[in-house]
Enzyme design. Structure first.
Site, PDB file in Angstrom:
ATOM      1  N   HIS A   1      58.520  13.741  84.455  1.00  0.00           N
ATOM      2  CA  HIS A   1      58.980  14.307  85.731  1.00  0.00           C
ATOM      3  C   HIS A   1      60.325  15.017  85.606  1.00  0.00           C
ATOM      4  O   HIS A   1      61.040  15.171  86.600  1.00  0.00           O
ATOM      5  CB  HIS A   1      59.042  13.207  86.799  1.00  0.00           C
ATOM      6  CG  HIS A   1      57.722  12.563  87.047  1.00  0.00           C
ATOM      7  ND1 HIS A   1      57.577  11.280  87.510  1.00  0.00           N
ATOM      8  CD2 HIS A   1      56.457  13.040  86.884  1.00  0.00           C
ATOM      9  CE1 HIS A   1      56.295  10.990  87.608  1.00  0.00           C
ATOM     10  NE2 HIS A   1      55.592  12.039  87.235  1.00  0.00           N
TER      11      HIS A   1
ATOM     12  N   CYS B   1      67.756  27.643  87.051  1.00  0.00           N
ATOM     13  CA  CYS B   1      67.895  28.667  88.095  1.00  0.00           C
ATOM     14  C   CYS B   1      66.526  28.960  88.692  1.00  0.00           C
ATOM     15  O   CYS B   1      65.565  29.213  87.957  1.00  0.00           O
ATOM     16  CB  CYS B   1      68.502  29.930  87.497  1.00  0.00           C
ATOM     17  SG  CYS B   1      68.460  31.322  88.635  1.00  0.00           S
TER      18      CYS B   1
ATOM     19  N   CYS C   1      65.956  33.136  87.760  1.00  0.00           N
ATOM     20  CA  CYS C   1      65.773  33.644  86.386  1.00  0.00           C
ATOM     21  C   CYS C   1      65.315  32.559  85.415  1.00  0.00           C
ATOM     22  O   CYS C   1      64.997  32.838  84.270  1.00  0.00           O
ATOM     23  CB  CYS C   1      67.056  34.312  85.883  1.00  0.00           C
ATOM     24  SG  CYS C   1      68.377  33.143  85.513  1.00  0.00           S
TER      25      CYS C   1
ATOM     26  N   CYS D   1      73.735  30.524  90.136  1.00  0.00           N
ATOM     27  CA  CYS D   1      73.482  30.720  88.706  1.00  0.00           C
ATOM     28  C   CYS D   1      74.443  31.768  88.115  1.00  0.00           C
ATOM     29  O   CYS D   1      74.512  32.907  88.599  1.00  0.00           O
ATOM     30  CB  CYS D   1      72.034  31.173  88.529  1.00  0.00           C
ATOM     31  SG  CYS D   1      71.663  31.690  86.858  1.00  0.00           S
TER      32      CYS D   1
ATOM     33  N   CYS E   1      72.590  34.931  86.598  1.00  0.00           N
ATOM     34  CA  CYS E   1      72.211  35.924  87.623  1.00  0.00           C
ATOM     35  C   CYS E   1      73.442  36.740  88.044  1.00  0.00           C
ATOM     36  O   CYS E   1      73.366  37.954  88.218  1.00  0.00           O
ATOM     37  CB  CYS E   1      71.641  35.234  88.852  1.00  0.00           C
ATOM     38  SG  CYS E   1      69.933  34.716  88.678  1.00  0.00           S
TER      39      CYS E   1
HETATM   40 ZN   LIG Z   1      69.619  32.813  87.388  1.00  0.00          ZN
END
Ligand SMILES: [Zn+2]
Length: 361
Positions: free
Chosen positions: A137, A145, A148, A170, A173
């Site tokens: 899990h 993220c 991305c 993130c 990003c």
């Molecule tokens: Zn990202």
């Protein structure tokens, strides 16, 4: 399936310990029960995280399962509760310590008995004893993220942001977006970081899912000879299937399938498990170690250390009694004799330790 308790079925439990000692291609599946003594309070207890969440959000009604359900995260308030929960859970898991059971499986793994160790737990306590785990899990040790897919370690800084009810953004990003904007391209969304765990109603078709399937396939191909399931009451659908599949293969290879858990499981499992041991996993693991001597060296050395310390204390105490009875000159003599006695005891203990180590080599 035979139900056993440690007190009433001592002989059968010892037999199972020896089966484990002789197993060569074992598969292990663990759940929350193996981490209860790690310092992470039960989510449902008074000190647990659900209670803390209820206190922080007194006007919201939500069950534990809903908090881990992806379909509920579209609701803004529930999403906020989820993030606070994850921030607090991260602080608890990083402060937790591995249990007797984690160390027990580590020792079995060092003896090359375990083909794969699967866990439903997200606390990542296996890493603390350097035990390789297939995390069914996911883990609280990573964030990813949602835009991305960039994955990075879940740090204290991330946890503090989550505790405010918002996800961290993130960095990857952000960097990409800065380059896009500099070249005049249109704006893209900057992703949010999420804990790298599987939620209810989350389709797990990710790299993790593919990796788990590969591990199970390998185990089945190599014909496992023992399946140990510990600290789980087998409520999760995917894990149920995994265990049934592995158990079938173990039985085809004349091996045994054993469950160790505080509470028993229903009739559905009668033909899956040969034994269900109703016990706390730590207590059972310690007993197995006593039977098959996995930590013999450690115990012998501890025994000698205790003996030595008792012997030194006894000598000192004898000297104190004499001191009250004799005059000053005699007193000095006693102190000297105590010191000699102490030296002799320490000398003997060192020799004994060397003897034990040699005997075990
Ligand atoms: Zn990202």
């Amino acid at each position: 399936m035979q139900a056993l308790t440690i007190r009433e079925n001592a002989r059968t439990i010892e037999e199972i310990s020896w089966q484990i000692a002789h197993a060569k291609k074992m598969v292990v599946v663990t759940g929350a029960g193996i981490s209860t003594s790690s310092g992470i309070p039960d989510f449902r207890s008074k000190e647990g995280l659900y209670e803390m969440i209820k206190n922080k959000f007194p006007n919201e009604r939500i069950t534990g399962q809903q908090l881990f359900d992806k379909s509920y995260l579209n609701n803004e308030k529930i999403r906020k509760m989820f993030y606070v929960f994850m921030g607090e859970l991260h602080s608890l898991t990083t402060a937790a310590v591995p249990t007797m059971t984690h160390r027990f499986f580590k020792r079995l793994s060092e003896q090359k008995k375990i083909m794969h160790y699967y866990t439903q737990n997200i606390d990542n306590l296996e890493a603390a004893v350097d035990l390789d785990a297939v995390q069914l899990h996911g883990t609280m040790n990573e964030v990813y993220c949602d835009t991305c897919g960039f994955t990075v370690q879940f740090t204290k800084v991330h946890a503090e942001i989550f505790k405010k009810g918002v996800p961290p953004q993130c960095n990857e990003c952000r960097k990409r977006e800065a380059i896009r904007q500099a070249s005049g391209k249109r704006k893209h969304r900057i992703g949010d970081l999420q804990p790298n765990i599987t939620l209810y109603n989350d389709v797990d078709d990710t790299t993790r899912g593919v990796y788990i399937q590969k591990c199970v396939k390998n185990d089945l191909r190599k014909k496992p000879d023992y399946l140990l399931v510990a600290g789980t009451s087998l409520k999760v659908y995917g894990v149920k299937n995994l265990i049934k599949q592995l158990a079938k293969s173990v039985h085809q290879n004349d091996g045994k399938v054993v469950l160790v858990n505080l509470s028993g499981v229903g009739k559905e499992w009668n033909s899956v498990f040969d034994y269900q041991i109703l016990a706390h996993v730590d207590e059972w693991a310690e007993l197995v170690e006593e039977h098959i001597g996995l930590n013999k060296t450690q115990k012998l050395l501890m025994g000698i250390a205790k003996k030595t310390s008792a012997s030194v204390n006894e000598s000192i105490s004898k000297g104190r009694v004499k001191r009250r009875r004799k005059d000053r000159d005699q007193d000095r003599e006693n102190v000297g004799s105590n010191n000699d006695c102490k030296k002799k005891t320490l000398k003997r203990s060192k020799a004994e330790v060397l003897e034990v180590v040699e005997a075990l080599q």
